[in-house]
Design a protein around this motif. Structure first.
Motif, mmCIF file in Angstrom:
data_model
loop_
_atom_site.group_PDB
_atom_site.id
_atom_site.type_symbol
_atom_site.label_atom_id
_atom_site.label_comp_id
_atom_site.label_asym_id
_atom_site.label_seq_id
_atom_site.Cartn_x
_atom_site.Cartn_y
_atom_site.Cartn_z
ATOM 1 N N ALA A 145 43.718 48.231 32.861
ATOM 2 C CA ALA A 145 43.546 47.195 31.838
ATOM 3 C C ALA A 145 42.189 46.507 31.979
ATOM 4 O O ALA A 145 41.505 46.244 30.986
ATOM 5 N N ILE A 146 41.777 46.230 33.222
ATOM 6 C CA ILE A 146 40.482 45.588 33.443
ATOM 7 C C ILE A 146 39.352 46.511 32.994
ATOM 8 O O ILE A 146 38.405 46.083 32.331
ATOM 9 N N VAL A 147 39.454 47.792 33.327
ATOM 10 C CA VAL A 147 38.425 48.754 32.933
ATOM 11 C C VAL A 147 38.329 48.844 31.417
ATOM 12 O O VAL A 147 37.235 48.882 30.840
ATOM 13 N N ASN A 148 39.480 48.864 30.737
ATOM 14 C CA ASN A 148 39.473 48.937 29.270
ATOM 15 C C ASN A 148 38.827 47.696 28.652
ATOM 16 O O ASN A 148 38.109 47.788 27.645
ATOM 17 N N LEU A 149 39.071 46.524 29.249
ATOM 18 C CA LEU A 149 38.491 45.291 28.723
ATOM 19 C C LEU A 149 36.969 45.298 28.836
ATOM 20 O O LEU A 149 36.266 44.942 27.891
ATOM 21 N N VAL A 150 36.454 45.709 29.993
ATOM 22 C CA VAL A 150 34.998 45.670 30.174
ATOM 23 C C VAL A 150 34.298 46.759 29.378
ATOM 24 O O VAL A 150 33.091 46.687 29.139
ATOM 25 N N ASN A 197 34.772 53.876 42.564
ATOM 26 C CA ASN A 197 34.090 54.806 41.667
ATOM 27 C C ASN A 197 33.978 54.273 40.239
ATOM 28 O O ASN A 197 33.222 54.807 39.423
ATOM 29 N N LYS A 198 34.704 53.186 39.923
ATOM 30 C CA LYS A 198 34.684 52.600 38.578
ATOM 31 C C LYS A 198 33.753 51.381 38.473
ATOM 32 O O LYS A 198 33.575 50.830 37.394
ATOM 33 N N ALA A 199 33.165 50.965 39.590
ATOM 34 C CA ALA A 199 32.297 49.783 39.580
ATOM 35 C C ALA A 199 31.082 50.005 38.680
ATOM 36 O O ALA A 199 30.515 51.102 38.637
ATOM 37 N N ASN A 200 30.701 48.949 37.955
ATOM 38 C CA ASN A 200 29.565 49.039 37.036
ATOM 39 C C ASN A 200 29.021 47.631 36.812
ATOM 40 O O ASN A 200 29.609 46.835 36.085
ATOM 41 N N ASN A 205 26.551 46.653 35.076
ATOM 42 C CA ASN A 205 26.213 46.415 33.672
ATOM 43 C C ASN A 205 27.427 46.005 32.858
ATOM 44 O O ASN A 205 27.303 45.372 31.803
ATOM 45 N N LYS A 206 28.597 46.373 33.334
ATOM 46 C CA LYS A 206 29.847 46.011 32.661
ATOM 47 C C LYS A 206 30.529 44.816 33.330
ATOM 48 O O LYS A 206 31.685 44.506 33.031
ATOM 49 N N GLN A 207 29.796 44.174 34.274
ATOM 50 C CA GLN A 207 30.330 43.023 35.000
ATOM 51 C C GLN A 207 31.598 43.378 35.778
ATOM 52 O O GLN A 207 32.557 42.610 35.835
ATOM 53 N N LEU A 208 31.556 44.567 36.384
ATOM 54 C CA LEU A 208 32.713 45.095 37.103
ATOM 55 C C LEU A 208 32.283 45.517 38.510
ATOM 56 O O LEU A 208 31.424 46.377 38.679
ATOM 57 N N ILE A 209 32.901 44.905 39.526
ATOM 58 C CA ILE A 209 32.641 45.262 40.920
ATOM 59 C C ILE A 209 33.963 45.453 41.647
ATOM 60 O O ILE A 209 35.043 45.215 41.073
ATOM 61 N N THR A 210 33.897 45.893 42.891
ATOM 62 C CA THR A 210 35.114 46.101 43.674
ATOM 63 C C THR A 210 35.045 45.304 44.970
ATOM 64 O O THR A 210 33.958 44.984 45.472
#
Length: 560
Positions: free
Chosen positions: A389-394, A416-419, A421-426
């Motif tokens: 759900a978080i990945v879909n939102l970003v 492996n999904k961190a980005n 530019n999409k404000q997504l980290i782990t």
């Protein structure tokens, strides 16, 4: 131009040196910080350009400029008065009140020159000329637009004092003024006359292309706007009528620029000021309380200088490091803590365990950064979101750039999904928080002599090495055994391990706090801990401004 004024004592301006930009200067501060007094002293530092001045290519420009604008080169005694008790602007101060430095580095000092008549008491401030130096005030047109420009024509009752002004700008400048006014208001105007309203102000007479709208029916803001634009175009006309040899050729001063003007007009005017100042060598000074205007000026520091004055009751200080967050705080007379109390960046995480991990990380970063907390900038959203759900939102660009200005953090097993530019980290580590905790606990169980097990706080809560061996270790092993058995029986294992991990985590949550803190402080994990800190700061810098947080407030210490 005025390069700087060093105040010895003038009203609250005591022992303060104010430097000015040759372009646009924004003077801000709460009421009573002598903003207007600064304009007065600037105006007092020049004399009128005479028609015999050798620089003039078109001599009539000086008289036109003076007639079209109510106050041209006014002196302090015409702008301010003492009260009935003779309000001395610098009590107990003799000699120099302030010294003006001009763009050619020449200086003039000014002193009090008090006068008194049977009708009124007043003071003047005159230059102190050095004997034998043949000094004089520099000649430069200065236009001062005080609050008198806001006086409504309809409220002016002295018809006998209203007269026509014969001076007119050349046609090309009238057309330019009309075009500028139309750009702001959409009104196409046809000039008729300029009216002199006694000692109040000069104002235009014009018709528009819209029935029922003319110079008598426009709003106070539109009237104010026209007076400001007239002054600006007048100074352009003057510049074009001289042989320019100076860095600055004229000065425009506006008291309370934001008065009666919509924020859109304020910003548009400031953009126009920057253009005219640069192209026609006009030094512009204005006072304001407008946050939107100040913010815009701070974003264009190459053209605008913001001077913020702090009220110290009997004096004023100048704010050294000016930023919009500090000014917002000061103008609202509140504290940074109060403003940022409600300004936080939402942080989306997968579950309670992730937020548990984050809070311990915040505590760790505070300890190594000399007590400076970063936790205050974030609001951990108290809701669980599957990683999908978080990945879909970003990945929804519209949400990401509009309403979803969030920081999004997945568990370490989703690296492996961190980005960025999409404000997504782990989170640090390559596993979920529970697995990191359980694995580290098993590692510590192989080290019974470790200082970890001798921690008094841990022992006081009953969590000893023996307790772990007898009550917890087998439960960790049983999670993997259960998964293995389900696979052998060809049964679904979806979500089972996660549910078992969470159940065990919640059963001994106090103990796991000690385990996870030890993992965070373990030097083997230092790279992961520092990497997360740096990534979190990158996302903070990307989202702070949107949420009204000063991005400079995250202070870097020890390279972090």
């Amino acid at each position: 131009m005025v390069k700087n004024i060093e105040y010895i004592a003038y009203r609250k301006l005591k022992g303060i040196n104010i430097e000015f930009s040759p372009n646009v200067n924004i003077i801000a501060g709460t009421n009573g910080t002598c903003k207007t007094s600064i304009l007065h002293t600037v105006s007092n530092s020049f004399q009128t350009v005479k028609s015999t001045d050798g620089r003039l290519l078109e001599k009539k420009s000086v008289s036109i400029l003076k007639q079209l604008n109510k106050l041209s080169n006014p002196k302090i005694e015409t702008l301010t008065r003492g009260d009935k008790e003779f309000n001395d602007p610098a009590q107990e101060t003799k000699g120099t009140l302030y010294t003006t430095t001009y763009n050619d580095e020449s200086k003039l000092s000014f002193r009090k020159h008090n006068s008194s008549t049977s009708e009124k008491k007043r003071f003047a401030v005159k230059p102190q000329y050095k004997a034998g130096e043949n000094e004089s005030l520099p000649a430069m047109p200065t236009i001062y637009l005080g609050l008198f420009r806001l006086f409504s024509y309809g409220e002016f009752e002295s018809d006998d004092l209203i007269s026509n002004i014969t001076a007119k700008l050349p046609t090309e400048y009238q057309e330019e003024l009309a075009k500028l006014y139309k750009d702001f208001t959409t009104y196409a105007i046809d000039f008729e006359q300029i009216k002199n309203m006694g000692k109040i102000k000069n104002r235009p007479e014009f018709k528009t292309d819209i029935s029922g709208i003319d110079s008598n029916t426009i709003s106070a803001g539109e009237d104010n706007l026209f007076i400001i634009l007239t002054a600006l175009v007048s100074l352009k006309y003057y510049y074009k009528s001289i042989n320019s040899t100076n860095e600055t050729e004229s000065i425009l001063m506006i008291d309370e620029i934001d008065a009666s003007l919509h924020p859109e007009f304020q910003i548009k005017l400031l953009q126009l000021f920057m253009k005219y100042s640069e192209n026609y060598k006009i030094q512009i000074l204005m006072t304001t309380h407008s946050l939107s205007l100040i913010e815009f000026a701070l974003e264009h520091k190459q053209f605008c200088k913001t001077i913020y004055l702090l009220d110290q009751k009997n004096s004023v200080n100048q704010l050294e490091d000016v930023d919009k967050y500090t000014i917002n705080m000061l103008l609202k007379n509140t504290t940074r803590q109060e403003i940022q109390l409600h300004n936080k960046i939402p942080v989306m995480t997968e579950d309670d365990e992730a937020r548990f991990f984050l809070n311990l990380l915040f505590e760790h970063y505070k300890n190594i950064n000399e007590g400076r907390s970063i936790e205050q900038y974030f609001h951990l959203v108290n809701a669980n979101f599957p990683s999908e759900a978080i990945v879909n939102l970003v990945n929804d660009d519209y949400l990401l750039k509009s309403t979803m200005r969030t920081i999004n953090i997945l568990d370490g097993d989703q690296s492996n999904k961190a980005n960025l530019n999409k404000q997504l980290i782990t989170l640090p580590g390559d596993k979920s928080p529970e697995e990191i905790i359980f694995n580290h606990a098993m590692k510590l169980s192989t080290m019974p002599d470790s200082s970890f097990w001798s921690n008094d706080l841990l022992i006081n809560d009953g969590y000893t090495f023996v307790f772990f061996e007898r009550n917890i270790k087998d439960k960790i092993d049983n999670i993997d055994n259960t998964i293995t058995q389900l696979k052998q029986e060809n049964k679904s294992t979806k979500g089972v391990k996660r549910d078992l991990n969470k159940k065990l985590f919640n059963e001994y949550i106090i103990f796991w706090k000690f385990i996870l803190k030890n993992w965070i402080e373990d030097l083997d994990n230092e790279f992961e801990i520092n990497k997360f800190y740096k990534n979190l700061r990158i996302l903070f810098l990307k989202t702070a401004d949107f949420h009204g947080i000063n991005s400079n407030s995250w202070v870097i210490i020890n390279g972090q």
